[in-house]
Design an enzyme around this catalytic site. Sequence first.
Site, PDB file in Angstrom:
ATOM      1  N   ARG A 123      -6.290 -26.474  -4.178  1.00 48.62           N
ATOM      2  CA  ARG A 123      -5.941 -26.899  -2.811  1.00 48.62           C
ATOM      3  C   ARG A 123      -6.802 -28.095  -2.440  1.00 48.62           C
ATOM      4  O   ARG A 123      -8.034 -28.011  -2.466  1.00 48.62           O
ATOM      5  CB  ARG A 123      -6.181 -25.735  -1.854  1.00 48.62           C
ATOM      6  CG  ARG A 123      -5.704 -25.962  -0.444  1.00 48.62           C
ATOM      7  CD  ARG A 123      -5.775 -24.643   0.338  1.00 48.62           C
ATOM      8  NE  ARG A 123      -5.388 -24.853   1.708  1.00 48.62           N
ATOM      9  CZ  ARG A 123      -6.111 -24.488   2.763  1.00 48.62           C
ATOM     10  NH1 ARG A 123      -7.263 -23.877   2.597  1.00 48.62           N
ATOM     11  NH2 ARG A 123      -5.685 -24.723   3.979  1.00 48.62           N
ATOM     12  N   PHE A 147     -10.479 -33.519   4.497  1.00 45.78           N
ATOM     13  CA  PHE A 147     -10.870 -32.176   4.922  1.00 45.78           C
ATOM     14  C   PHE A 147     -11.704 -31.495   3.846  1.00 45.78           C
ATOM     15  O   PHE A 147     -12.908 -31.347   3.989  1.00 45.78           O
ATOM     16  CB  PHE A 147      -9.628 -31.356   5.295  1.00 45.78           C
ATOM     17  CG  PHE A 147      -9.894 -29.911   5.641  1.00 45.78           C
ATOM     18  CD1 PHE A 147     -11.079 -29.498   6.235  1.00 45.78           C
ATOM     19  CD2 PHE A 147      -8.936 -28.941   5.385  1.00 45.78           C
ATOM     20  CE1 PHE A 147     -11.307 -28.160   6.549  1.00 45.78           C
ATOM     21  CE2 PHE A 147      -9.147 -27.605   5.697  1.00 45.78           C
ATOM     22  CZ  PHE A 147     -10.339 -27.219   6.279  1.00 45.78           C
ATOM     23  N   GLN A 162     -10.707 -27.331  -2.724  1.00 48.93           N
ATOM     24  CA  GLN A 162     -10.950 -25.899  -2.908  1.00 48.93           C
ATOM     25  C   GLN A 162     -10.656 -25.491  -4.340  1.00 48.93           C
ATOM     26  O   GLN A 162      -9.664 -25.909  -4.927  1.00 48.93           O
ATOM     27  CB  GLN A 162     -10.074 -25.098  -1.939  1.00 48.93           C
ATOM     28  CG  GLN A 162     -10.304 -23.610  -1.984  1.00 48.93           C
ATOM     29  CD  GLN A 162      -9.519 -22.885  -0.895  1.00 48.93           C
ATOM     30  OE1 GLN A 162      -9.233 -23.453   0.156  1.00 48.93           O
ATOM     31  NE2 GLN A 162      -9.167 -21.638  -1.139  1.00 48.93           N
ATOM     32  N   ASN A 182     -12.395 -18.003   2.397  1.00 53.66           N
ATOM     33  CA  ASN A 182     -12.189 -16.592   2.697  1.00 53.66           C
ATOM     34  C   ASN A 182     -10.861 -16.392   3.411  1.00 53.66           C
ATOM     35  O   ASN A 182     -10.180 -17.346   3.763  1.00 53.66           O
ATOM     36  CB  ASN A 182     -13.370 -16.019   3.499  1.00 53.66           C
ATOM     37  CG  ASN A 182     -13.538 -16.662   4.866  1.00 53.66           C
ATOM     38  OD1 ASN A 182     -12.563 -16.951   5.558  1.00 53.66           O
ATOM     39  ND2 ASN A 182     -14.787 -16.882   5.262  1.00 53.66           N
ATOM     40  N   PHE A 232     -15.189 -24.078  -1.461  1.00 45.96           N
ATOM     41  CA  PHE A 232     -14.682 -25.409  -1.132  1.00 45.96           C
ATOM     42  C   PHE A 232     -15.840 -26.346  -0.856  1.00 45.96           C
ATOM     43  O   PHE A 232     -16.967 -25.918  -0.589  1.00 45.96           O
ATOM     44  CB  PHE A 232     -13.680 -25.376   0.031  1.00 45.96           C
ATOM     45  CG  PHE A 232     -14.234 -24.951   1.360  1.00 45.96           C
ATOM     46  CD1 PHE A 232     -14.691 -25.885   2.277  1.00 45.96           C
ATOM     47  CD2 PHE A 232     -14.265 -23.610   1.714  1.00 45.96           C
ATOM     48  CE1 PHE A 232     -15.180 -25.498   3.518  1.00 45.96           C
ATOM     49  CE2 PHE A 232     -14.749 -23.207   2.954  1.00 45.96           C
ATOM     50  CZ  PHE A 232     -15.211 -24.152   3.859  1.00 45.96           C
ATOM     51  N   LEU A 244     -15.178 -24.953  11.487  1.00 46.19           N
ATOM     52  CA  LEU A 244     -15.456 -23.902  10.507  1.00 46.19           C
ATOM     53  C   LEU A 244     -16.825 -23.253  10.718  1.00 46.19           C
ATOM     54  O   LEU A 244     -17.123 -22.237  10.087  1.00 46.19           O
ATOM     55  CB  LEU A 244     -15.380 -24.471   9.087  1.00 46.19           C
ATOM     56  CG  LEU A 244     -14.036 -25.071   8.670  1.00 46.19           C
ATOM     57  CD1 LEU A 244     -14.125 -25.615   7.251  1.00 46.19           C
ATOM     58  CD2 LEU A 244     -12.916 -24.054   8.794  1.00 46.19           C
ATOM     59  N   HIS A 288     -17.342 -19.550   7.801  1.00 45.42           N
ATOM     60  CA  HIS A 288     -17.453 -19.605   6.340  1.00 45.42           C
ATOM     61  C   HIS A 288     -18.923 -19.723   5.953  1.00 45.42           C
ATOM     62  O   HIS A 288     -19.666 -20.482   6.574  1.00 45.42           O
ATOM     63  CB  HIS A 288     -16.686 -20.814   5.775  1.00 45.42           C
ATOM     64  CG  HIS A 288     -15.210 -20.721   5.960  1.00 45.42           C
ATOM     65  ND1 HIS A 288     -14.383 -20.196   5.006  1.00 45.42           N
ATOM     66  CD2 HIS A 288     -14.415 -21.077   7.002  1.00 45.42           C
ATOM     67  CE1 HIS A 288     -13.127 -20.240   5.451  1.00 45.42           C
ATOM     68  NE2 HIS A 288     -13.130 -20.767   6.663  1.00 45.42           N
TER      69      HIS A 288
END
Length: 166
Positions: A55, A60, A63, A102, A113, A122, A126
């Site tokens: 991903r 951003f 991952q 998660n 990530f 975030l 995380h």
Amino acid sequence: MAAIPPDSWQPPNVYLETSMGIIVLELYWKHAPKTCKNFAELARRGYYNGTKFHRIIKDFMIQGGDPTGTGRGGASIYGKQFEDELHPDLKFTGAGILAMANAGPDTNGSQFFVTLAPTQWLDGKHTIFGRVCQGIGMVNRVGMVETNSQDRPVDDVKIIKAYPSG
């Protein structure tokens, strides 16, 4: 199941040899010891070898860490998902922050990530457990690869080998 290493085992870095270059990750043992142990031990066992960054979202994050490559797989060294280690001093202030992916609180496994920009939304959601200390340019290049509508790279970006220092 392989034994969990002793608390005294704390390699300072994990190296990711990828299909686009090398990333060196510094681990924050003081702030997230259980998460660092999980990540370093999975790397030592070869768990991440041959996996891909499944991903990638421009500006951003990138991952990886899922052996199935779907975003739904992966397990921790603890045999189950484990709890977050949220530290008030650690925030998503910029690019190069290493954190656990998660599916909600206390659902950490093997997926992680690296941020490509500040991602303050975030904070507190995380576990941050390290940062890129070498190879941020390479991380940024990974963040610019072409992806499909599901944020999956059109051409695989693989972790060829991951291993802890020392």
